[in-house]
Scaffold this motif. Structure first.
Motif, PDB file in Angstrom:
ATOM      1  N   ALA A 231       0.830  -1.194   0.000  1.00 25.70           N
ATOM      2  CA  ALA A 231       0.000   0.000   0.000  1.00 25.70           C
ATOM      3  C   ALA A 231       0.868   1.249   0.000  1.00 25.70           C
ATOM      4  N   SER A 232       2.068   1.131   0.547  1.00 22.32           N
ATOM      5  CA  SER A 232       3.002   2.254   0.635  1.00 22.32           C
ATOM      6  C   SER A 232       4.123   2.083  -0.381  1.00 22.32           C
ATOM      7  N   SER A 233       4.315   3.086  -1.241  1.00 26.88           N
ATOM      8  CA  SER A 233       5.407   3.028  -2.211  1.00 26.88           C
ATOM      9  C   SER A 233       6.764   3.094  -1.518  1.00 26.88           C
ATOM     10  N   ARG A 253       3.319   0.501 -10.200  1.00 32.11           N
ATOM     11  CA  ARG A 253       2.023   0.838  -9.597  1.00 32.11           C
ATOM     12  C   ARG A 253       0.916   0.113 -10.347  1.00 32.11           C
ATOM     13  N   VAL A 255      -3.614  -1.267  -9.928  1.00 27.42           N
ATOM     14  CA  VAL A 255      -4.883  -1.204  -9.200  1.00 27.42           C
ATOM     15  C   VAL A 255      -5.439  -2.614  -9.070  1.00 27.42           C
ATOM     16  N   SER A 256      -5.815  -2.984  -7.862  1.00 28.43           N
ATOM     17  CA  SER A 256      -6.426  -4.286  -7.599  1.00 28.43           C
ATOM     18  C   SER A 256      -7.598  -4.094  -6.651  1.00 28.43           C
ATOM     19  N   ALA A 257      -8.781  -4.578  -7.086  1.00 23.45           N
ATOM     20  CA  ALA A 257      -9.988  -4.494  -6.254  1.00 23.45           C
ATOM     21  C   ALA A 257     -10.237  -3.061  -5.785  1.00 23.45           C
ATOM     22  N   GLY A 258      -9.975  -2.103  -6.666  1.00 25.54           N
ATOM     23  CA  GLY A 258     -10.213  -0.709  -6.334  1.00 25.54           C
ATOM     24  C   GLY A 258      -9.124  -0.045  -5.520  1.00 25.54           C
ATOM     25  N   ARG A 259      -8.070  -0.784  -5.188  1.00 22.30           N
ATOM     26  CA  ARG A 259      -6.977  -0.226  -4.388  1.00 22.30           C
ATOM     27  C   ARG A 259      -5.749  -0.009  -5.266  1.00 22.30           C
ATOM     28  N   THR A 260      -5.105   1.127  -5.091  1.00 28.91           N
ATOM     29  CA  THR A 260      -3.865   1.401  -5.789  1.00 28.91           C
ATOM     30  C   THR A 260      -2.710   0.850  -4.949  1.00 28.91           C
ATOM     31  N   LEU A 261      -1.936  -0.036  -5.552  1.00 32.95           N
ATOM     32  CA  LEU A 261      -0.864  -0.717  -4.834  1.00 32.95           C
ATOM     33  C   LEU A 261       0.430  -0.611  -5.633  1.00 32.95           C
ATOM     34  N   THR A 262       1.533  -0.859  -4.962  1.00 33.43           N
ATOM     35  CA  THR A 262       2.836  -0.882  -5.618  1.00 33.43           C
ATOM     36  C   THR A 262       3.368  -2.303  -5.572  1.00 33.43           C
TER      37      THR A 262
END
Length: 298
Positions: A231-233, A253, A255-262
């Motif tokens: 969740a944190s870059s 970067r 997007v999975s299930a509406g979440r932006t992830l790294t």
């Protein structure tokens, strides 16, 4: 009279123990087959999260086990018979049927998952001795495999004694079709649209990007080792920095299930063995939940 009663009670107790024991003096395993998913558990400092995962489809290493566990109870109360086509898995529901593919030869078998394990960080499945022999991985000890969940196994086929006749690998119910929907054509070009990558979840709950190994390969594909999804870059960059110079590591970067992830990944790799070496590198660096993922190119 009291002493006589005590002696009789003692004799009866010894007879009862003898009746429930094997000739070698060990307590006989009493089978009690049941369906089990189970609660989260911890072994060797690592947490495992059992769950029903109908889309389970992973590539990793498989080991095998046999004589030391032969005749003992499995995690769902069946009897482990090293000469049956069975396997142990850390999190899939018990009993289940999985398809196991030898990544070196392409040979496939179906086995009944009725036990928990393995608990070595770089392995995803423990095959029975018979399963390893049939899959041609017995002599190797540890081999790269693909494991795909097929469906729930019938409890009526539970193994309740050593030497029980093999009843096949029957499903509790017909599994859902895994056939992909027909490709959609565009009116302008007639080109087909590629399927979207499917998101599956590791035991930590972190999303792992993956696509089916059975998708078309005429567009090309690549193998990666997914180190983690953050969740944190800042944490992602810190994870990437732990690898030595020359290791093919990338930070991207998504997007999975509406979440932006790294996502931190190693690769790409052109073949399974190279990817297995990359997986070992990730594990030795401390990322014990790393997984191999297969990405189809558009």
């Amino acid at each position: 009279m009291t002493n006589f009663v005590v002696r009789v009670a003692g004799v009866l107790t010894l007879l009862l123990i003898a009746a429930c024991s094997t000739p070698g003096g060990k307590r006989a395993a009493v089978p009690s087959p049941h369906v089990k998913v189970g609660e989260p558990y911890q072994i060797g400092g690592r947490w495992y999260y059992p769950a029903v995962d109908k889309d389970y489809d992973r590539v990793g290493l498989a080991s095998w086990y046999g004589p030391n566990f032969h005749g003992k109870l499995t995690a769902n109360g069946e009897i482990f018979d090293q000469n049956r086509l069975t396997a142990a898995h850390p999190t899939l529901p018990l009993p289940s049927i999985v398809e196991v593919t030898n990544q070196r030869t392409g040979k496939k078998i179906r086995v009944r998952v009725n036990d928990r394990g393995p608990f070595a960080h770089d392995r995803i499945l423990d095959l029975s001795m018979a399963s390893a022999r049939k899959l041609d991985t017995l002599d190797q000890g540890v081999a790269p495999v693909r494991v795909r969940y097929v469906g729930e196994a019938r409890l009526s086929d539970a193994i309740t004694r050593v030497g029980q006749r093999e009843r096949g690998q029957s499903l509790a119910s017909k599994p859902p079709s895994r056939r992909s929907p027909a490709p959609q054509q565009t009116a302008q070009t007639g080109a087909t649209s590629a399927p979207e990558p499917q998101m599956i979840f590791a035991s930590t709950g972190a999303p792992i990007a993956s696509t089916s190994m059975a998708t078309r390969t005429d567009r090309g594909s690549k193998l990666y080792v997914q180190v983690g999804a953050f969740a944190s870059s800042v944490n992602a960059n810190a994870a990437a920095s732990r690898f030595s110079v020359g290791t093919p590591v990338s930070v991207e970067r998504g997007v999975s299930a509406g979440r932006t992830l790294t996502f931190v990944r190693l690769g790409p790799y052109s073949d399974t063995m190279s990817a297995q070496n990359g997986l070992q590198t990730a594990i030795e660096t401390g990322f014990v939940d790393a997984l191999i993922v297969h990405e189809v190119l558009n």
